[in-house]
Scaffold this motif. Sequence first.
Motif, PDB file in Angstrom:
ATOM      1  N   SER A  26       0.830  -1.210   0.000  1.00 15.35           N
ATOM      2  CA  SER A  26       0.000   0.000   0.000  1.00 15.35           C
ATOM      3  C   SER A  26       0.857   1.250   0.000  1.00 15.35           C
ATOM      4  O   SER A  26       0.595   2.201  -0.743  1.00 15.35           O
ATOM      5  N   PHE A  30       0.808   3.961  -3.090  1.00 16.81           N
ATOM      6  CA  PHE A  30       0.375   5.343  -2.890  1.00 16.81           C
ATOM      7  C   PHE A  30       1.530   6.343  -3.010  1.00 16.81           C
ATOM      8  O   PHE A  30       1.403   7.353  -3.693  1.00 16.81           O
ATOM      9  N   LYS A  31       2.646   6.062  -2.361  1.00 17.52           N
ATOM     10  CA  LYS A  31       3.739   7.039  -2.299  1.00 17.52           C
ATOM     11  C   LYS A  31       4.621   7.055  -3.544  1.00 17.52           C
ATOM     12  O   LYS A  31       5.036   8.118  -3.999  1.00 17.52           O
ATOM     13  N   ARG A  36      -4.497   6.270  -6.590  1.00 15.67           N
ATOM     14  CA  ARG A  36      -5.466   6.762  -5.613  1.00 15.67           C
ATOM     15  C   ARG A  36      -6.253   5.687  -4.896  1.00 15.67           C
ATOM     16  O   ARG A  36      -6.842   5.926  -3.852  1.00 15.67           O
ATOM     17  N   ARG A  84      -6.050   6.508  -1.145  1.00 15.88           N
ATOM     18  CA  ARG A  84      -4.927   7.341  -0.690  1.00 15.88           C
ATOM     19  C   ARG A  84      -5.508   8.469   0.139  1.00 15.88           C
ATOM     20  O   ARG A  84      -6.504   9.085  -0.211  1.00 15.88           O
TER      21      ARG A  84
END
Length: 85
Positions: A26, A30-31, A36, A84
């Motif tokens: 995850s 996201f990063k 999203r 996110r």
Amino acid sequence: AQVGIMIGDRSEWGKGYAQRAISLASSYIFKVLGLRKITAGYVGTNKGMERAFLKSGFIKEATFKKHLFLEGDFVDHVFVCKFRS
């Protein structure tokens, strides 16, 4: 993104590996990738996987009742997601 986790060796179940893998995936999605939403699914009878996803911030999005045939019986297929923040 859609993720899947499988811990094949039953002697390793319940040790937190799935939750750690979900959290790491995850974070990367996201990063690093900047997506999203993450989706995943699990067999409704797998309470360990349910706990791992919920502890990792996923929410239940849908349940397909008696959707999968497993070990001689029809079981639910549960879909979860995480956005996110």
